[in-house]
Design an enzyme around this catalytic site. Structure first.
Site, short mmCIF file in Angstrom:
data_model
loop_
_atom_site.label_atom_id
_atom_site.label_comp_id
_atom_site.label_asym_id
_atom_site.label_seq_id
_atom_site.Cartn_x
_atom_site.Cartn_y
_atom_site.Cartn_z
N CYS A 1 0.83 -1.20 0.00
CA CYS A 1 0.00 0.00 0.00
C CYS A 1 0.87 1.26 0.00
O CYS A 1 1.52 1.54 -0.99
CB CYS A 1 -0.98 -0.05 1.17
SG CYS A 1 -2.36 1.08 1.00
N HIS B 1 -3.48 -5.59 1.11
CA HIS B 1 -2.79 -5.78 2.40
C HIS B 1 -2.77 -7.25 2.81
O HIS B 1 -3.68 -7.71 3.51
CB HIS B 1 -3.54 -5.01 3.50
CG HIS B 1 -3.35 -3.54 3.45
ND1 HIS B 1 -2.34 -2.90 4.12
CD2 HIS B 1 -4.04 -2.57 2.80
CE1 HIS B 1 -2.41 -1.60 3.91
NE2 HIS B 1 -3.44 -1.36 3.10
N GLU C 1 -1.08 -8.61 5.08
CA GLU C 1 -0.97 -8.73 6.54
C GLU C 1 -2.33 -8.60 7.22
O GLU C 1 -2.49 -8.98 8.37
CB GLU C 1 0.04 -7.71 7.09
CG GLU C 1 -0.48 -6.30 7.29
CD GLU C 1 -0.65 -5.51 5.99
OE1 GLU C 1 -0.42 -6.07 4.91
OE2 GLU C 1 -1.03 -4.32 6.09
#
Lengths: 227, 90
Positions: free
Chosen positions: A86, A195, A197
């Site tokens: 990002c 994302h 994560e």
């Protein structure tokens, strides 16, 4: 694997990135934007998501001049693995480690939702454990994720199989060729808007993001075994 | 050394769709101003410049644009240099 996660002023996904790297079996060190060196034994550097320097001027435009970035450039040049997620992707583009740039989403809105990604290249260190053509469900959360580059650069990325992730179905931000993630020419620097994560455990709604972290662990393990 | 004022206008390159400009254009049309078209929205950067002459002032500002103020992948810049300060800066 030993992972360094950089925190810039305004980073807000650094803790999640550390957590996901740990879940994949990594040993994690925190790096600060003012650091002028990074540990010599690092395998992977993550530039996390967030709003470094308040997105002033352009996203990632100020962060690229942080002292740590000179070290990240050297680390990447020496073959170290780097992921920009990002805002990290935006910083990598501004720093010239990846081609192109990220601009306002076509609908001008900040979009925070799960998207489907097709893994277009499974021979990178970041996708080696993903089956070809696998669709991953990973969230995006950005206002400036529209990937743009000159037609020549887009062609080069496509021809050299450097588009690693592509949005499937709906292209949420208007990115050229629905590009969601690319690697550099050497294949050791990945930038992606989604994302992984935030999709690290099923309790978060999806664990598809873990396949990226575990690919890296596998890649590094393979390297160690064959050495 | 002389003092100059630099005005830098940063806009998206023509090849890149300016969605903000498009949206504002549609709003203008809904305000019954169909004659207003091709709206483009950019950023304005103003700064004072100390340099030996106007050419050096421009050179300095061009460097600033290349290195920081604009991203050549997606933005164009227009620079104007005038002599002296313009207005009071707080």
């Amino acid at each position: 694997m030993k992972v360094g996660v950089v925190t810039f002023p305004g980073s807000n996904c650094d803790a999640d990135a550390r957590y996901a790297a740990q879940l994949a079996g990594g040993t994690v060190v925190s790096l600060w934007h003012k650091d002028t060196s990074i540990p010599a034994d690092l395998d992977l550097v993550i530039l996390p998501g967030g709003f470094s320097y308040g997105d002033y001027l352009r996203t990632g435009a100020i962060a690229r001049f942080s002292p740590i970035m000179a070290e990240v450039v050297n680390f990447a040049a020496a073959g170290g693995l780097v992921i920009g997620i990002c805002n990290g992707f935006q910083i990598l583009c501004e720093a010239g480690l990846l081609p192109g740039a990220l601009t306002r989403n076509h609908n001008l809105q900040f979009i925070c939702k799960d998207v489907l990604l097709r893994t277009e290249n499974t021979s990178t260190p970041f996708t080696s454990s993903i089956q070809p053509g696998t669709t991953l469900r990973i969230p995006i959360a950005h206002g400036e994720g529209c990937y743009v580059a000159s037609p020549e650069v887009i062609q080069e990325l496509e021809d050299s199989n450097r588009v690693v992730f592509r949005y499937v179905g709906d292209n949420p931000n208007g990115s050229m060729n629905a590009i969601a993630g690319i690697v550099n020419a050497s294949g050791n620097v990945l930038g992606m808007m989604p994302h992984p994560e935030r999709a690290a455990e099923s309790i978060l709604g999806s664990s598809d993001g873990m396949s990226i972290f575990s690919s890296i662990a596998l890649h590094l393990g393979d390297t160690l075994c064959s050495a | 050394m002389k003092h100059f004022t630099a005005h830098v206008t940063v806009t998206l390159r023509r090849a890149i769709l300016d969605v903000q400009g498009k949206t504002v254009e549609h709003a203008l049309h809904s305000l019954h101003m169909p004659g207003l078209q091709h709206v483009r929205i950019g950023k304005h950067v103003e700064m004072s410049v100390q340099a030996a002459d106007a050419d050096h002032a421009r050179e300095l500002v061009e460097r600033a644009c290349q290195q920081l103020l604009a991203n050549p992948v997606m933005e164009d810049v227009a620079i104007t240099i005038t002599e002296g300060f313009e207005g009071d800066h707080v």
